[in-house]
Design a protein around this motif. Structure first.
Motif, PDB file in Angstrom:
ATOM      1  N   GLY A   1       0.824  -1.207   0.000  1.00 34.74           N
ATOM      2  CA  GLY A   1       0.000   0.000   0.000  1.00 34.74           C
ATOM      3  C   GLY A   1       0.854   1.252   0.000  1.00 34.74           C
ATOM      4  O   GLY A   1       2.057   1.201   0.299  1.00 34.74           O
TER       5      GLY A   1
ATOM      6  N   GLY B   1      -0.958   4.432   0.895  1.00 35.18           N
ATOM      7  CA  GLY B   1      -1.947   5.413   1.371  1.00 35.18           C
ATOM      8  C   GLY B   1      -1.391   6.289   2.480  1.00 35.18           C
ATOM      9  O   GLY B   1      -0.185   6.257   2.799  1.00 35.18           O
ATOM     10  N   GLY B   2      -2.298   7.056   3.078  1.00 38.76           N
ATOM     11  CA  GLY B   2      -1.931   8.098   4.039  1.00 38.76           C
ATOM     12  C   GLY B   2      -1.089   7.658   5.218  1.00 38.76           C
ATOM     13  O   GLY B   2      -0.252   8.425   5.703  1.00 38.76           O
TER      14      GLY B   2
ATOM     15  N   ASN C   1       2.681  -1.112  -4.320  1.00 36.05           N
ATOM     16  CA  ASN C   1       1.337  -0.545  -4.396  1.00 36.05           C
ATOM     17  C   ASN C   1       0.752  -0.783  -5.777  1.00 36.05           C
ATOM     18  O   ASN C   1       1.464  -0.737  -6.775  1.00 36.05           O
ATOM     19  CB  ASN C   1       1.381   0.969  -4.113  1.00 36.05           C
ATOM     20  CG  ASN C   1      -0.014   1.518  -3.857  1.00 36.05           C
ATOM     21  OD1 ASN C   1      -0.739   0.977  -3.033  1.00 36.05           O
ATOM     22  ND2 ASN C   1      -0.397   2.556  -4.577  1.00 36.05           N
TER      23      ASN C   1
ATOM     24  N   LYS D   1       1.808   6.281  -6.830  1.00 35.69           N
ATOM     25  CA  LYS D   1       1.669   6.660  -5.418  1.00 35.69           C
ATOM     26  C   LYS D   1       2.846   6.150  -4.594  1.00 35.69           C
ATOM     27  O   LYS D   1       3.289   6.796  -3.648  1.00 35.69           O
ATOM     28  CB  LYS D   1       0.339   6.155  -4.856  1.00 35.69           C
ATOM     29  CG  LYS D   1      -0.786   7.144  -5.163  1.00 35.69           C
ATOM     30  CD  LYS D   1      -2.133   6.614  -4.800  1.00 35.69           C
ATOM     31  CE  LYS D   1      -2.414   6.602  -3.325  1.00 35.69           C
ATOM     32  NZ  LYS D   1      -3.736   5.999  -3.041  1.00 35.69           N
TER      33      LYS D   1
ATOM     34  N   TRP E   1       3.396  -4.434  -7.896  1.00 35.19           N
ATOM     35  CA  TRP E   1       2.272  -5.079  -7.223  1.00 35.19           C
ATOM     36  C   TRP E   1       2.153  -6.507  -7.723  1.00 35.19           C
ATOM     37  O   TRP E   1       2.116  -6.739  -8.931  1.00 35.19           O
ATOM     38  CB  TRP E   1       0.979  -4.293  -7.486  1.00 35.19           C
ATOM     39  CG  TRP E   1      -0.205  -4.850  -6.750  1.00 35.19           C
ATOM     40  CD1 TRP E   1      -1.281  -5.483  -7.306  1.00 35.19           C
ATOM     41  CD2 TRP E   1      -0.435  -4.824  -5.342  1.00 35.19           C
ATOM     42  NE1 TRP E   1      -2.158  -5.852  -6.324  1.00 35.19           N
ATOM     43  CE2 TRP E   1      -1.678  -5.466  -5.106  1.00 35.19           C
ATOM     44  CE3 TRP E   1       0.286  -4.334  -4.237  1.00 35.19           C
ATOM     45  CZ2 TRP E   1      -2.212  -5.622  -3.823  1.00 35.19           C
ATOM     46  CZ3 TRP E   1      -0.243  -4.490  -2.971  1.00 35.19           C
ATOM     47  CH2 TRP E   1      -1.478  -5.120  -2.778  1.00 35.19           C
TER      48      TRP E   1
ATOM     49  N   THR F   1      -2.995  -1.506   3.020  1.00 36.74           N
ATOM     50  CA  THR F   1      -4.039  -1.233   2.025  1.00 36.74           C
ATOM     51  C   THR F   1      -5.385  -1.297   2.741  1.00 36.74           C
ATOM     52  O   THR F   1      -5.465  -1.685   3.908  1.00 36.74           O
ATOM     53  CB  THR F   1      -4.046  -2.268   0.879  1.00 36.74           C
ATOM     54  OG1 THR F   1      -4.573  -3.501   1.377  1.00 36.74           O
ATOM     55  CG2 THR F   1      -2.662  -2.499   0.305  1.00 36.74           C
ATOM     56  N   SER F   2      -6.428  -0.944   2.018  1.00 34.11           N
ATOM     57  CA  SER F   2      -7.760  -1.057   2.613  1.00 34.11           C
ATOM     58  C   SER F   2      -8.351  -2.445   2.380  1.00 34.11           C
ATOM     59  O   SER F   2      -9.487  -2.716   2.769  1.00 34.11           O
ATOM     60  CB  SER F   2      -8.673   0.039   2.065  1.00 34.11           C
ATOM     61  OG  SER F   2      -8.519   0.150   0.677  1.00 34.11           O
ATOM     62  N   LEU F   3      -7.572  -3.334   1.761  1.00 38.12           N
ATOM     63  CA  LEU F   3      -8.034  -4.705   1.519  1.00 38.12           C
ATOM     64  C   LEU F   3      -8.053  -5.476   2.835  1.00 38.12           C
ATOM     65  O   LEU F   3      -7.003  -5.672   3.459  1.00 38.12           O
ATOM     66  CB  LEU F   3      -7.099  -5.413   0.535  1.00 38.12           C
ATOM     67  CG  LEU F   3      -7.252  -5.029  -0.938  1.00 38.12           C
ATOM     68  CD1 LEU F   3      -6.149  -5.664  -1.767  1.00 38.12           C
ATOM     69  CD2 LEU F   3      -8.620  -5.474  -1.456  1.00 38.12           C
TER      70      LEU F   3
END
Ligand code: ATR
Length: 264
Positions: free
Chosen positions: A125, A127-128, A149, A154, A170, A183-185
């Motif tokens: 990931g 992300g933030g 990612n 990103k 990835w 990740t949001s997974l």
């Protein structure tokens, strides 16, 4: 009565009010902590309220940890480097942005007695929360940090901040000691990360930033292969702990009851 807020969008899932209000009550502080769903255009007025002492402190969550920055007067060193703010307060008439996610991750890892020194850390990931995890991993002495990612750009943005990290495509699986799902997974129970874990082996740490559900399929996979595994609950509690200490000047208790507050 002092007012505190957590802002985000969405925000209904946030358990920060449960935790902070529990500690506020336990320490007999005259304060209230609420959650507020906001839009971009409201960021400025919230910071003005901090300046005017209407709000004492703000926690910031997805997707405003970076977009809040232009409205602040100063950033802590941690927030500057990670370009991420999750805790706001007023000091000498200036609104300061700080990042307690770093301490949150660091303390969670310390609590489970896992030593990051000379370890290879593989992060899924970009992300933030990822810059905070990288910052903490470097601080704890990891020897190598690798990021993967789905959207390569990103990951490249993160490499612009931390030049020494490595990127892999990835789907690739490099050698590692620690693997972190950022990740949001996994937020949905059926989510699966389509990676080949068959050659991973044992005695690694599988860490998931997600804590609801308690055990994602990613953590189940790690566990079934004979690895140590940990969800993001302690990280969440410790980032709140650090924000509480900053705002109220005292350390709240973390015990079984605190941890139970998050079992929802
Ligand atoms: P933000 O980017 O707003 O900070 P986040 O929830 O912190 O959001 O990050 C979501 C992460 O989950 C991203 O790394 C995202 O990958 P992309 O950058 O490619 O979007 C990753 N992610 C979400 N759904 C995914 C999926 N189906 N497969 C792989 N990665 C996924």
């Amino acid at each position: 009565m002092k007012k505190f807020l957590v802002i985000g969008n969405p925000i209904s899932h946030s358990l920060s009010p449960e935790l902070h209000n529990y500690w506020i009550k336990q320490n007999r502080i005259d304060a209230i902590y609420r959650k507020k769903k906001i839009n971009d255009f409201e960021l400025e007025s919230i910071i003005l309220d901090v300046k005017k002492h209407i709000i004492t402190g703000v926690n910031v969550t997805v997707p405003f940890k970076k977009t809040i920055i232009p409205y602040l007067d100063e950033l802590s060193e941690e927030s500057k480097i990670t370009q991420s703010v999750n805790t706001i307060y007023l000091q000498n008439k200036k609104v300061i942005g700080h990042n307690t996610d770093i301490e949150g991750f660091e303390n969670a890892i310390k609590k489970i007695n896992f030593n990051f020194e000379n370890k290879k850390v593989f992060i899924l990931g970009a992300g933030g929360v990822v810059p905070s995890i990288i910052y903490a991993s470097i601080k704890m002495g990891s020897s190598e940090i690798i990021i993967s990612n789905r959207t390569e750009n990103k990951a490249l943005e993160i490499k612009n901040i931390f030049n020494n990290i490595k990127l892999v495509k990835w789907g690739e699986m490099p050698d590692f000691d620690v693997i972190i799902n950022a990740t949001s997974l996994g937020l949905n129970r059926d989510d699966n990360i389509i990676l080949d874990f068959s050659k991973v082996g044992k005695n690694k740490l599988f860490y998931d930033v997600i804590y609801n559900p308690i055990e994602t399929n990613f953590l189940k996979t790690g566990k079934n292969l004979g690895n140590k595994h940990e969800n993001g609950k302690l990280m969440f509690i410790y980032q709140a702990f650090s924000a509480f200490r900053l705002w109220h000047g005292l350390e709240p208790k973390i015990n079984k009851e605190t941890i139970k507050l998050l079992d929802q």
